[in-house]
Design a protein around this motif. Structure first.
Motif, PDB file in Angstrom:
ATOM      1  N   PRO A  30       0.783  -1.354   0.001  1.00  0.00           N
ATOM      2  CA  PRO A  30      -0.078   0.020   0.060  1.00  0.00           C
ATOM      3  C   PRO A  30       0.858   1.434  -0.116  1.00  0.00           C
ATOM      4  O   PRO A  30       0.159   2.342  -0.599  1.00  0.00           O
ATOM      5  CB  PRO A  30      -0.828  -0.154   1.327  1.00  0.00           C
ATOM      6  N   ALA A  31       2.035   1.299   0.465  1.00  0.00           N
ATOM      7  CA  ALA A  31       2.833   2.672   0.730  1.00  0.00           C
ATOM      8  C   ALA A  31       3.692   2.733  -0.651  1.00  0.00           C
ATOM      9  O   ALA A  31       4.510   3.834  -0.620  1.00  0.00           O
ATOM     10  CB  ALA A  31       3.554   2.442   1.959  1.00  0.00           C
ATOM     11  N   LEU A  32       3.796   1.680  -1.378  1.00  0.00           N
ATOM     12  CA  LEU A  32       4.695   1.677  -2.635  1.00  0.00           C
ATOM     13  C   LEU A  32       3.964   2.709  -3.383  1.00  0.00           C
ATOM     14  O   LEU A  32       2.783   2.562  -4.033  1.00  0.00           O
ATOM     15  CB  LEU A  32       5.127   0.464  -3.297  1.00  0.00           C
ATOM     16  N   THR A  33       4.881   3.839  -4.035  1.00  0.00           N
ATOM     17  CA  THR A  33       4.322   4.661  -5.071  1.00  0.00           C
ATOM     18  C   THR A  33       4.647   4.425  -6.404  1.00  0.00           C
ATOM     19  O   THR A  33       5.789   3.667  -6.673  1.00  0.00           O
ATOM     20  CB  THR A  33       4.923   6.155  -4.782  1.00  0.00           C
ATOM     21  N   PRO A  34       3.839   4.689  -7.411  1.00  0.00           N
ATOM     22  CA  PRO A  34       4.412   4.461  -8.880  1.00  0.00           C
ATOM     23  C   PRO A  34       5.716   4.841  -9.212  1.00  0.00           C
ATOM     24  O   PRO A  34       6.382   4.372  -9.881  1.00  0.00           O
ATOM     25  CB  PRO A  34       3.326   5.203  -9.733  1.00  0.00           C
ATOM     26  N   GLU A  35       5.947   6.051  -8.660  1.00  0.00           N
ATOM     27  CA  GLU A  35       7.345   6.757  -8.757  1.00  0.00           C
ATOM     28  C   GLU A  35       8.491   5.768  -8.367  1.00  0.00           C
ATOM     29  O   GLU A  35       9.464   5.681  -9.147  1.00  0.00           O
ATOM     30  CB  GLU A  35       7.497   7.910  -8.244  1.00  0.00           C
ATOM     31  N   GLN A  36       8.139   5.224  -6.992  1.00  0.00           N
ATOM     32  CA  GLN A  36       9.161   4.320  -6.438  1.00  0.00           C
ATOM     33  C   GLN A  36       9.154   3.223  -7.216  1.00  0.00           C
ATOM     34  O   GLN A  36      10.513   2.583  -7.256  1.00  0.00           O
ATOM     35  CB  GLN A  36       8.792   4.005  -4.973  1.00  0.00           C
ATOM     36  N   LEU A  37       8.126   2.548  -7.768  1.00  0.00           N
ATOM     37  CA  LEU A  37       8.115   1.316  -8.623  1.00  0.00           C
ATOM     38  C   LEU A  37       9.090   1.548  -9.769  1.00  0.00           C
ATOM     39  O   LEU A  37       9.884   0.602 -10.202  1.00  0.00           O
ATOM     40  CB  LEU A  37       6.786   0.852  -8.901  1.00  0.00           C
ATOM     41  N   ALA A  38       8.801   2.790 -10.475  1.00  0.00           N
ATOM     42  CA  ALA A  38       9.408   3.060 -11.866  1.00  0.00           C
ATOM     43  C   ALA A  38      10.700   3.174 -11.444  1.00  0.00           C
ATOM     44  O   ALA A  38      11.788   2.752 -12.353  1.00  0.00           O
ATOM     45  CB  ALA A  38       8.824   4.365 -12.367  1.00  0.00           C
ATOM     46  N   GLU A  39      11.244   3.685 -10.495  1.00  0.00           N
ATOM     47  CA  GLU A  39      12.803   3.960  -9.864  1.00  0.00           C
ATOM     48  C   GLU A  39      13.494   2.539  -9.963  1.00  0.00           C
ATOM     49  O   GLU A  39      14.660   2.212 -10.116  1.00  0.00           O
ATOM     50  CB  GLU A  39      13.054   4.554  -8.889  1.00  0.00           C
ATOM     51  N   ASN A  40      12.821   1.560  -9.491  1.00  0.00           N
ATOM     52  CA  ASN A  40      13.318   0.250  -9.236  1.00  0.00           C
ATOM     53  C   ASN A  40      12.851  -1.106 -10.092  1.00  0.00           C
ATOM     54  O   ASN A  40      13.226  -2.241  -9.903  1.00  0.00           O
ATOM     55  CB  ASN A  40      12.964  -0.350  -7.649  1.00  0.00           C
ATOM     56  N   ARG A  41      12.039  -0.473 -10.991  1.00  0.00           N
ATOM     57  CA  ARG A  41      11.555  -1.394 -12.076  1.00  0.00           C
ATOM     58  C   ARG A  41      12.660  -2.523 -12.944  1.00  0.00           C
ATOM     59  O   ARG A  41      12.727  -3.406 -12.885  1.00  0.00           O
ATOM     60  CB  ARG A  41      10.705  -0.958 -13.290  1.00  0.00           C
ATOM     61  N   ALA A  42      13.917  -1.621 -13.204  1.00  0.00           N
ATOM     62  CA  ALA A  42      14.892  -2.482 -14.178  1.00  0.00           C
ATOM     63  C   ALA A  42      15.365  -3.351 -13.461  1.00  0.00           C
ATOM     64  O   ALA A  42      15.624  -4.526 -13.868  1.00  0.00           O
ATOM     65  CB  ALA A  42      15.926  -1.212 -14.666  1.00  0.00           C
ATOM     66  N   TRP A  43      15.853  -3.016 -12.252  1.00  0.00           N
ATOM     67  CA  TRP A  43      16.871  -4.161 -11.285  1.00  0.00           C
ATOM     68  C   TRP A  43      15.656  -5.229 -11.070  1.00  0.00           C
ATOM     69  O   TRP A  43      16.059  -6.502 -10.930  1.00  0.00           O
ATOM     70  CB  TRP A  43      17.487  -3.595 -10.443  1.00  0.00           C
ATOM     71  N   MET A  44      14.480  -4.914 -10.711  1.00  0.00           N
ATOM     72  CA  MET A  44      13.610  -5.983 -10.048  1.00  0.00           C
ATOM     73  C   MET A  44      13.219  -6.915 -11.104  1.00  0.00           C
ATOM     74  O   MET A  44      13.126  -8.011 -11.054  1.00  0.00           O
ATOM     75  CB  MET A  44      12.295  -5.299  -9.591  1.00  0.00           C
ATOM     76  N   ARG A  45      13.236  -6.357 -12.548  1.00  0.00           N
ATOM     77  CA  ARG A  45      12.666  -7.425 -13.617  1.00  0.00           C
ATOM     78  C   ARG A  45      14.164  -7.916 -13.837  1.00  0.00           C
ATOM     79  O   ARG A  45      13.948  -9.095 -14.243  1.00  0.00           O
ATOM     80  CB  ARG A  45      12.433  -6.554 -14.639  1.00  0.00           C
ATOM     81  N   GLU A  46      15.228  -7.532 -13.907  1.00  0.00           N
ATOM     82  CA  GLU A  46      16.449  -8.275 -14.055  1.00  0.00           C
ATOM     83  C   GLU A  46      16.509  -9.336 -13.241  1.00  0.00           C
ATOM     84  O   GLU A  46      17.295 -10.557 -13.261  1.00  0.00           O
ATOM     85  CB  GLU A  46      17.639  -7.271 -13.957  1.00  0.00           C
ATOM     86  N   ALA A  47      16.177  -9.111 -11.807  1.00  0.00           N
ATOM     87  CA  ALA A  47      16.388  -9.936 -10.981  1.00  0.00           C
ATOM     88  C   ALA A  47      15.122 -11.291 -10.927  1.00  0.00           C
ATOM     89  O   ALA A  47      15.070 -12.132 -10.056  1.00  0.00           O
ATOM     90  CB  ALA A  47      16.155  -9.480  -9.328  1.00  0.00           C
ATOM     91  N   GLY A  48      14.470 -11.095 -11.864  1.00  0.00           N
ATOM     92  CA  GLY A  48      13.243 -12.130 -12.101  1.00  0.00           C
ATOM     93  C   GLY A  48      12.122 -11.744 -11.007  1.00  0.00           C
ATOM     94  O   GLY A  48      11.248 -12.621 -10.608  1.00  0.00           O
ATOM     95  N   ALA A  49      12.465 -10.711 -10.222  1.00  0.00           N
ATOM     96  CA  ALA A  49      11.139 -10.497  -9.168  1.00  0.00           C
ATOM     97  C   ALA A  49       9.789  -9.794  -9.643  1.00  0.00           C
ATOM     98  O   ALA A  49       8.926  -9.605  -8.739  1.00  0.00           O
ATOM     99  CB  ALA A  49      11.921  -9.784  -7.882  1.00  0.00           C
ATOM    100  N   LEU A  50       9.889  -9.214 -10.660  1.00  0.00           N
ATOM    101  CA  LEU A  50       8.739  -8.476 -11.435  1.00  0.00           C
ATOM    102  C   LEU A  50       8.563  -8.875 -12.712  1.00  0.00           C
ATOM    103  O   LEU A  50       9.525  -8.730 -13.626  1.00  0.00           O
ATOM    104  CB  LEU A  50       9.176  -6.930 -11.363  1.00  0.00           C
TER     105      LEU A  50
END
Length: 289
Positions: A30-50
Motif C-alpha cells: 500500500p505504501a509503494l508509489t508509482p514513482e518508487q516502482l518506476a525507479e526500481n523496475r529495471a533491477w527488479m525485472r533483471e532479478a526475476g522479481a517483477l
C-alpha cells in the motif's frame, strides 16, 4: 540454478512447489508509489522479481536443512486437495510437484525429523497434512511439528471466531495426531537450531537460525517477500497483521545480518532465493552466492 547449498556442517535444500506471478506490486504494498516502482523496475525485472506487467514473482518453497544429527524441514508450502478458493493456483491442487522435488533432493516423507513453521499462513503449512481416505493426516509420519506458542494461540483465537481453513486442515490434525510441539522462543534443537522472534507479519512469526556456535544460515519466512523490501525495509505488504512492527523487525533483522557470512534463506524471493545481506545506501541487498 542451485537447489543445494553447503554451509559449514549444514546441507540446505530448496524444495520448490511453485515459482509464479502473484500480485501487482502496487496492490501488495500500500505504501509503494508509482514513482518508487518506476525507479526500481529495471533491477527488479533483471532479478526475476517483477514481470512485464509489474506483477511480483514469488517462489513458494520449503527448506530442508540437514544437520549432523537431524533432518529439518522449514515451512511446508501449499499442499494438495486444500480448498483455497481465493487463490486459484492453490485451490484443490492435485499435482505431484512438491513430492517430486522432495524426492529429487534425496528425501522421503519418512526422513523428516522436525517440521518447523515460521508462522501458520496458508502457504507455509499446506503439506503439514495430506488427505487419506477422507481424513487429514500428518504428511511426515516420523516428524515432530514445531509451532510457536504465541502464533498458535493467535490462530486458535481467530479460529474460534470463524474457521480458518489452513489452521483447521493443516495444523489441528497434527495436534490431534499428537505430533505437535508448541514451544516458546527459547526452544532449540541440539546446538544447531535456534528461534529468532520476528513478529509483525503475524504476532508470533519466527525466523530460524542454524549453525553450531554461530548463525551459519537463517531461514527468514515472511519477514520479507521480495527483494524490494531489502532496499526499502519500511515497505510492508497488506498481509502483515502489524505493518509498523513488521517494518521495525525487518530492519533489525537486516542490520543483524548485514555484512556477515550468514546465508539468508528467504521464503519467497525468486530463485536463487538465498544470499548474503549487504548494505546499499539507506537500505540493503541480498546478494546471491
Amino acid at each position: 540454478m542451485s537447489l543445494k547449498f553447503t554451509v559449514g556442517d549444514l546441507t540446505i535444500h530448496r524444495i520448490i512447489e511453485q515459482e509464479t506471478s502473484f500480485l501487482p506490486a502496487l496492490d501488495m504494498f500500500p505504501a509503494l508509489t508509482p514513482e518508487q516502482l518506476a525507479e526500481n523496475r529495471a533491477w527488479m525485472r533483471e532479478a526475476g522479481a517483477l514481470d512485464a506487467r509489474d506483477t511480483l514473482v514469488l517462489c513458494f518453497q520449503s527448506y530442508v536443512v540437514k544437520t549432523p544429527h537431524h533432518t529439518i524441514l522449514v515451512d511446508s508450502c501449499i499442499g494438495n486437495d486444500k480448498p483455497r478458493p481465493l487463490r486459484p493456483k492453490w485451490n484443490m491442487k492435485t499435482d505431484n510437484g512438491y513430492m517430486r522435488a522432495l524426492a529429487s533432493a534425496g528425501f522421503s516423507v519418512d526422513d523428516i525429523d522436525f517440521v518447523m513453521c515460521t508462522h501458520l499462513h496458508v502457504d507455509h503449512v499446506g503439506w503439514n497434512t495430506r488427505l487419506e481416505n477422507g481424513r487429514w493426516l500428518p504428511t511426515f509420519p516420523n516428524a515432530r511439528y514445531v509451532f510457536g506458542r504465541s502464533e498458535f494461540d493467535y490462530w486458535t483465537e481467530q479460529n474460534a471466531k470463524a474457521e480458518v481453513p489452513p489452521f483447521a486442515d493443516s495444523v489441528l490434525p497434527v495436534v490431534a495426531a499428537k505430533q505437535a510441539e508448541i514451544v516458546r522462543d527459547d526452544y532449540e534443537i541440539g546446538d544447531h537450531l535456534r528461534i529468532l522472534p520476528t513478529p509483525g507479519h503475524t504476532p508470533g512469526h519466527m525466523a530460524f537460525a542454524f549453525g553450531r556456535g554461530r548463525d551459519l544460515a537463517v531461514v527468514s519466512g515472511d519477514l520479507m517477500h521480495t527483494p524490494l523490501q531489502t532496499r526499502y525495509p519500511e515497505l510492508s505488504p497488506r498481509f502483515d497483521v502489524d505493518a509498523a512492527q513488521a517494518a521495525k523487525t525487518r530492519r533489525a533483522f537486516l542490520e543483524r545480518y548485514c555484512d556477515t557470512d550468514t546465508l539468508c534463506c528467504t521464503a519467497h524471493f525468486p530463485s536463487p532465493s538465498t544470499g548474503k545481506i549487504r548494505r546499499s545506501g539507506k537500505g540493503f541487498t541480498c546478494e546471491a552466492v
